[in-house]
Scaffold this active site. Structure first.
Site, PDB file in Angstrom:
ATOM      1  N   LYS A 245      38.780  38.012  41.270  1.00  0.00           N
ATOM      2  CA  LYS A 245      40.219  37.811  40.740  1.00  0.00           C
ATOM      3  C   LYS A 245      40.885  38.672  41.689  1.00  0.00           C
ATOM      4  O   LYS A 245      41.392  39.472  41.002  1.00  0.00           O
ATOM      5  CB  LYS A 245      40.423  37.533  39.377  1.00  0.00           C
ATOM      6  CG  LYS A 245      39.796  36.718  38.417  1.00  0.00           C
ATOM      7  CD  LYS A 245      40.176  35.072  39.321  1.00  0.00           C
ATOM      8  CE  LYS A 245      41.219  34.485  39.022  1.00  0.00           C
ATOM      9  NZ  LYS A 245      42.170  33.410  40.179  1.00  0.00           N
TER      10      LYS A 245
ATOM     11  N   HIS B 291      31.235  36.596  46.049  1.00  0.00           N
ATOM     12  CA  HIS B 291      31.592  37.547  45.234  1.00  0.00           C
ATOM     13  C   HIS B 291      30.202  38.559  45.114  1.00  0.00           C
ATOM     14  O   HIS B 291      30.822  39.396  44.220  1.00  0.00           O
ATOM     15  CB  HIS B 291      31.752  36.240  43.790  1.00  0.00           C
ATOM     16  CG  HIS B 291      33.534  35.670  43.994  1.00  0.00           C
ATOM     17  ND1 HIS B 291      34.531  36.808  44.449  1.00  0.00           N
ATOM     18  CD2 HIS B 291      33.797  35.049  43.329  1.00  0.00           C
ATOM     19  CE1 HIS B 291      35.632  36.003  44.212  1.00  0.00           C
ATOM     20  NE2 HIS B 291      35.525  35.264  43.770  1.00  0.00           N
TER      21      HIS B 291
ATOM     22  N   SER C 181      43.144  39.270  35.162  1.00  0.00           N
ATOM     23  CA  SER C 181      43.074  37.524  36.087  1.00  0.00           C
ATOM     24  C   SER C 181      41.137  37.367  35.386  1.00  0.00           C
ATOM     25  O   SER C 181      41.113  35.732  35.533  1.00  0.00           O
ATOM     26  CB  SER C 181      42.647  38.126  37.039  1.00  0.00           C
ATOM     27  OG  SER C 181      43.213  37.047  38.207  1.00  0.00           O
TER      28      SER C 181
END
Length: 293
Positions: free
Chosen positions: A45, A107, A137
């Site tokens: 995010k 990620h 988020s």
């Protein structure tokens, strides 16, 4: 399609992870990177989709315009470590890319990135976002995404976020360790979400400089216009509106795209407590984040 149950988290070599990112681990670790690959690395995010789309337009917006309307962004820029039953793995999608360069996203904390990216001296674009907006988020993302553990209530999630008990582990370690890598690995460009919000044209210029690209004025203007939040949110090829694991009725994948939305979630007490904890964990004076723009 019947949705699989939400995953649970477990400690994976010192990092909180879920099976959807570790089930294909050996294949991920032996992934064969190429010198012209570009890896887009972020904590979840932090503007991953945004920067993926910018790069896709910079490289292929003019040469393959049909891609933009016919292939979802998550197939154009595969998510390397994802492995969900009955869907192609991110690793397989990356292997099948026929573009040059291949754009791949991850990620993973820096220590989990497949060795071949470093060996091949592939270029890496890292995007970081301030901790408070990242937490908010990520909380809403967990609410709408069945591939994530249930985030629970906001106060519970905030504590877990601070403790690094969320998928992909500690935000603090992630941003700091990638920042440290930048000091020794010259093919790494470190960007900030807040800078992109403030002046996307300037940030795209810096990205082009890093990548050795020289788009025309018209091309750059077209990209700057095309990657605004409102335009992207309406683009079904980017907004994950067809992703079966995501329930956009709970919360849209592209929710607000702002700096400072944390103020609508943190209580005064939570903010003070968070700031105190942040001071303890963010000791590097050269890495600075903005929570307002």
């Amino acid at each position: 399609m019947e949705l699989p149950p939400r995953p649970t988290m477990f400690d994976f070599h010192g990092v909180s992870m879920s099976k959807y990112f570790t089930d294909n681990w050996e294949n991920i670790q032996t992934f064969r990177a190429r010198p012209d690959d570009i890896l887009i690395a972020t904590y979840p995010k932090a503007g991953t989709t945004w920067v993926s789309y910018i790069l896709d337009l910079l490289y292929f917006g003019q040469t393959c315009p049909n891609r933009q309307t016919s292939i979802p962004l998550n197939e154009r820029v595969p998510f390397l470590e994802i492995s969900i039953p009955s869907l192609p793995t991110g690793k397989d999608l990356a292997d099948q890319l026929i573009t040059t360069p291949r754009l791949i996203k991850t990620h993973l904390p820096v220590q989990f990135v497949p060795k071949s990216f470093w060996d091949q001296k592939s270029r890496i674009v890292y995007v970081a976002r301030n901790a408070k907006d990242s937490a908010v988020s990520y909380f809403h993302f967990g609410r709408m995404n069945n591939a994530q553990p249930d985030p629970g209530q906001w106060s519970t999630f905030l504590q877990n976020f601070m403790d690094g008990k969320v998928v992909f582990g500690s935000w603090y370690k992630h941003v700091n360790e990638w920042w440290e890598k930048k000091q020794t690995y010259s093919n790494l460009h470190y960007m900030f979400y807040e800078d992109l919000i403030e002046d996307s044209g300037r940030e795209i210029d810096q990205l082009c400089s890093f990548l050795g690209l020289s788009p025309s004025v018209e091309e750059k203007e077209s990209i700057v216009t095309g990657v605004t939040f409102d335009v992207m949110k309406e683009n079904k090829m980017i907004s994950f509106s067809t992703a079966q694991m995501m329930n956009h009725r709970v919360s849209p994948f592209m929710r607000k795209g702002k700096v400072g939305d944390w103020k609508n979630h943190f209580t005064v007490a939570q903010n003070e407590w968070f700031d105190e904890d942040y001071k303890q964990k963010m000791k590097n004076p050269t890495l600075k984040f903005r929570t307002n723009v």
